[in-house]
Design a protein around this motif. Structure first.
Motif, PDB file in Angstrom:
ATOM      1  N   ALA A   1     -28.172  38.740  57.774  1.00 42.40           N
ATOM      2  CA  ALA A   1     -27.716  39.235  56.192  1.00 42.40           C
ATOM      3  C   ALA A   1     -26.939  40.274  56.220  1.00 42.40           C
ATOM      4  O   ALA A   1     -27.343  41.476  55.617  1.00 42.40           O
ATOM      5  N   PRO A   2     -25.535  40.146  56.520  1.00 42.24           N
ATOM      6  CA  PRO A   2     -24.907  41.155  56.532  1.00 42.24           C
ATOM      7  C   PRO A   2     -24.100  41.382  55.199  1.00 42.24           C
ATOM      8  O   PRO A   2     -23.077  41.320  55.041  1.00 42.24           O
ATOM      9  N   SER A   3     -25.202  41.980  54.234  1.00 46.87           N
ATOM     10  CA  SER A   3     -24.767  42.304  52.852  1.00 46.87           C
ATOM     11  C   SER A   3     -24.740  43.889  52.779  1.00 46.87           C
ATOM     12  O   SER A   3     -25.491  44.446  53.570  1.00 46.87           O
ATOM     13  N   ILE A   4     -23.995  44.621  51.957  1.00 48.46           N
ATOM     14  CA  ILE A   4     -24.090  45.830  51.662  1.00 48.46           C
ATOM     15  C   ILE A   4     -25.353  46.680  51.485  1.00 48.46           C
ATOM     16  O   ILE A   4     -25.840  47.412  52.046  1.00 48.46           O
ATOM     17  N   ALA A   5     -26.150  45.867  50.420  1.00 47.24           N
ATOM     18  CA  ALA A   5     -27.488  46.244  50.047  1.00 47.24           C
ATOM     19  C   ALA A   5     -28.514  46.367  51.336  1.00 47.24           C
ATOM     20  O   ALA A   5     -29.165  47.163  51.496  1.00 47.24           O
ATOM     21  N   VAL A   6     -28.492  45.294  52.144  1.00 49.23           N
ATOM     22  CA  VAL A   6     -29.289  45.247  53.220  1.00 49.23           C
ATOM     23  C   VAL A   6     -28.876  46.216  54.475  1.00 49.23           C
ATOM     24  O   VAL A   6     -29.823  47.085  54.843  1.00 49.23           O
ATOM     25  N   LEU A   7     -27.528  46.235  54.731  1.00 48.79           N
ATOM     26  CA  LEU A   7     -27.216  47.212  55.703  1.00 48.79           C
ATOM     27  C   LEU A   7     -27.214  48.435  55.394  1.00 48.79           C
ATOM     28  O   LEU A   7     -27.746  49.575  56.175  1.00 48.79           O
ATOM     29  N   VAL A   8     -27.216  48.854  54.167  1.00 52.93           N
ATOM     30  CA  VAL A   8     -27.167  50.419  53.845  1.00 52.93           C
ATOM     31  C   VAL A   8     -28.780  50.874  54.043  1.00 52.93           C
ATOM     32  O   VAL A   8     -29.080  51.847  54.488  1.00 52.93           O
ATOM     33  N   VAL A   9     -29.441  50.137  53.409  1.00 46.36           N
ATOM     34  CA  VAL A   9     -31.096  50.352  53.544  1.00 46.36           C
ATOM     35  C   VAL A   9     -31.300  50.540  54.980  1.00 46.36           C
ATOM     36  O   VAL A   9     -32.167  51.336  55.541  1.00 46.36           O
ATOM     37  N   ALA A  10     -31.254  49.413  55.890  1.00 44.17           N
ATOM     38  CA  ALA A  10     -31.345  49.387  57.009  1.00 44.17           C
ATOM     39  C   ALA A  10     -30.854  50.788  58.020  1.00 44.17           C
ATOM     40  O   ALA A  10     -31.835  51.314  58.946  1.00 44.17           O
ATOM     41  N   ALA A  11     -29.810  50.864  57.628  1.00 43.34           N
ATOM     42  CA  ALA A  11     -29.011  51.997  58.368  1.00 43.34           C
ATOM     43  C   ALA A  11     -29.756  53.406  57.896  1.00 43.34           C
ATOM     44  O   ALA A  11     -29.944  54.236  58.656  1.00 43.34           O
ATOM     45  N   PHE A  12     -30.010  53.623  56.768  1.00 48.23           N
ATOM     46  CA  PHE A  12     -30.651  54.918  56.185  1.00 48.23           C
ATOM     47  C   PHE A  12     -32.049  54.949  56.966  1.00 48.23           C
ATOM     48  O   PHE A  12     -32.392  56.134  57.689  1.00 48.23           O
ATOM     49  N   VAL A  13     -32.756  53.857  56.779  1.00 45.66           N
ATOM     50  CA  VAL A  13     -34.168  54.027  57.751  1.00 45.66           C
ATOM     51  C   VAL A  13     -34.088  54.202  59.019  1.00 45.66           C
ATOM     52  O   VAL A  13     -34.576  54.873  59.767  1.00 45.66           O
ATOM     53  N   ALA A  14     -33.143  53.739  59.854  1.00 45.61           N
ATOM     54  CA  ALA A  14     -32.696  53.769  61.146  1.00 45.61           C
ATOM     55  C   ALA A  14     -32.298  55.247  61.545  1.00 45.61           C
ATOM     56  O   ALA A  14     -32.764  55.880  62.473  1.00 45.61           O
ATOM     57  N   GLY A  15     -31.646  55.962  60.760  1.00 43.81           N
ATOM     58  CA  GLY A  15     -30.968  57.352  60.747  1.00 43.81           C
ATOM     59  C   GLY A  15     -32.395  58.204  60.508  1.00 43.81           C
ATOM     60  O   GLY A  15     -32.328  59.279  61.753  1.00 43.81           O
ATOM     61  N   VAL A  16     -33.180  58.064  59.929  1.00 48.10           N
ATOM     62  CA  VAL A  16     -34.474  58.683  59.498  1.00 48.10           C
ATOM     63  C   VAL A  16     -35.272  58.697  61.012  1.00 48.10           C
ATOM     64  O   VAL A  16     -35.725  59.597  61.289  1.00 48.10           O
TER      65      VAL A  16
END
Length: 445
Positions: A307-322
């Motif tokens: 699901a390479p959409s902006i919404a999915v990747l932005v949320v996943a990236a933020f959680v990964a960073g935390v």
């Protein structure tokens, strides 16, 4: 959860303040340098191959000299190692800047200076990581590590932005000059770190190969150390290649380059938030929590595949960073509390070696694999490797049981009121349940 006063308590110790300033300054420069150097080489020859040669040479010498960097940091005063390393790094980066600004740069000269800079970085990294327990009492190590991570992450964000402005506005040479200046500033800050020398064990001889063996003995003596390093060898092999190599390729075909830049920026923002969370988090099994958090990196890789959409990747990236920051702080705190202080830098160097080696191997391998089997399949396999790596770490009883209760001999005993006095440090107790990849920024321990 802890009060604001407790969270900021490490800043009451003068040696820690200087250490934090120095590390933030070096990270600011390290964020500027790759961008400025890349455009300097491209302006010079326009060759990606030349750029790879210059950057790759630095990475190679960094890896080759890491173990000896750990030996130096355990043999000599660590703040002195940092001062010398930063002084010479300022000189080498200043020389690179001068060559670029005067139009006299050549690829052989840049390669030679990059190789020297990689050696200096290899000497500095174990010293900086192992110096933290000498600057604050044991009970403040978690807060100290989180504050360090907060400062370095903020510096990385600022450095990347500054690099863009400098390269676009006045040219890459000036960006490299700023990098040299940050090393000089860091050297001055590290010179202000006043701590008591570590107690050396009786009968020790100045034999670097013997000291390497001693570091290896400490590294393998606790299952949680080598199990986590081995786990991150697999983790970094999969994650760094999936996100840093296939991520841009997937973005080119789906969300676009500007959106991919946003995803990476949000991930870095998540790391800043993660450091703030780690400042206040107080749990007994800190390493267990940190390793469990690494499951949060799987959704980002799966999102790229399915699901390479902006919404999915932005949320996943933020959680990964935390999540990354929870592990990074947990790892550094666990290492500093449980590895003997006079051997800590050598263990850090073995940890970094295991972490850094995996990244280029994965990045080289994933391209041909993706061409053969497709992006989706390759990314899902990478996600599976990450999952297996985390489960493997959790399978070790030492990882699950290690307690973060501080030992009074692990850190300085000076009270906070002694703002300018040297702190004393002994060897942390090693008699904790057996259990160690250093927080090599990116995603490595």
């Amino acid at each position: 959860m802890r009060t604001r006063e407790a969270v900021l308590a490490p800043l009451r110790h003068r040696p820690f303040r200087y250490l934090a300033i120095g590390r933030a300054a070096t990270m600011l420069g390290n964020a500027v340098a790759p961008i400025a150097l890349a455009f300097a080489v491209l302006d010079l020859t326009g060759s990606v191959r030349d750029l790879g040669l210059v950057v790759g040479t630095r990475s190679l010498t960094h890896v080759l000299f890491l173990l000896f960097g750990g030996v130096l940091a355990d043999r000599f005063p660590r703040q002195a190692v940092m001062v010398v390393s930063c002084t010479f790094a300022a000189a080498t980066q200043g020389a690179v800047a001068a060559l670029v600004l005067t139009g006299t740069a050549t690829i052989p000269a840049l390669v030679a200076l990059s190789a020297l800079n990689g050696v200096l970085a290899a000497f500095a990294w174990p010293a900086a990581a192992a110096l933290v327990p000498q600057t604050v009492p044991a009970e403040l190590l978690q807060s100290a590590n989180a504050l360090n991570r907060l400062g370095t992450n903020a510096a990385m964000i600022g450095g990347a932005s500054l690099a863009g402005v400098l390269v676009a506005g006045v040219g890459p040479g000036w960006g490299l000059l700023v990098d040299a200046a940050t090393f000089a500033l860091a050297g001055l800050a590290f010179a202000g770190v006043r701590v008591a020398p570590l107690a050396r064990r009786a009968g020790e001889r100045a034999n670097p190969f013997r000291e390497l063996r001693e570091g290896w003995t400490e590294f393998v003596a606790r299952s949680w150390v080598w199990v986590v390093v081995l786990g991150f060898l697999l983790f970094n092999f999969a994650y760094a290649s999936a996100v840093n190599v296939l991520g841009p390729a997937v973005a080119d075909e789906t969300i676009g380059r500007p959106a991919w830049g946003l995803v990476l920026a949000v991930q870095t923002g998540g790391m800043v938030v993660g450091a703030l969370v780690a400042l206040r988090l107080r749990v007994r099994r800190l390493l267990l929590v940190g390793v469990l958090c690494m499951f949060a990196d799987v959704p980002l890789v799966v999102g790229l595949a399915w699901a390479p959409s902006i919404a999915v990747l932005v949320v996943a990236a933020f959680v990964a960073g935390v999540a990354m920051e929870q592990f990074a702080v947990a790892w550094e705190t666990s290492m500093q509390q449980n590895i003997p202080a006079d051997r800590l830098a050598r263990v850090y160097s073995y940890d970094a070696l295991g972490s850094f080696l995996a990244i280029p191997l994965g990045q080289i391998a994933i391209g041909p694999v993706a061409e053969e089997f497709g992006y989706e399949t390759t990314l899902l396999v990478a996600a599976g490797i990450i999952l297996v790596a985390v489960l493997g770490m959790l399978a070790d009883p030492g990882v699950r049981r290690l307690s973060t209760q501080p030992t009074t001999t692990a850190a300085p005993t000076q009270p906070p009121s002694s703002a300018g006095a040297p702190s004393s440090a002994g060897s942390p107790s090693s008699a904790v349940s057996s259990t160690p990849g250093g927080s090599s920024v990116s995603v490595a321990p």
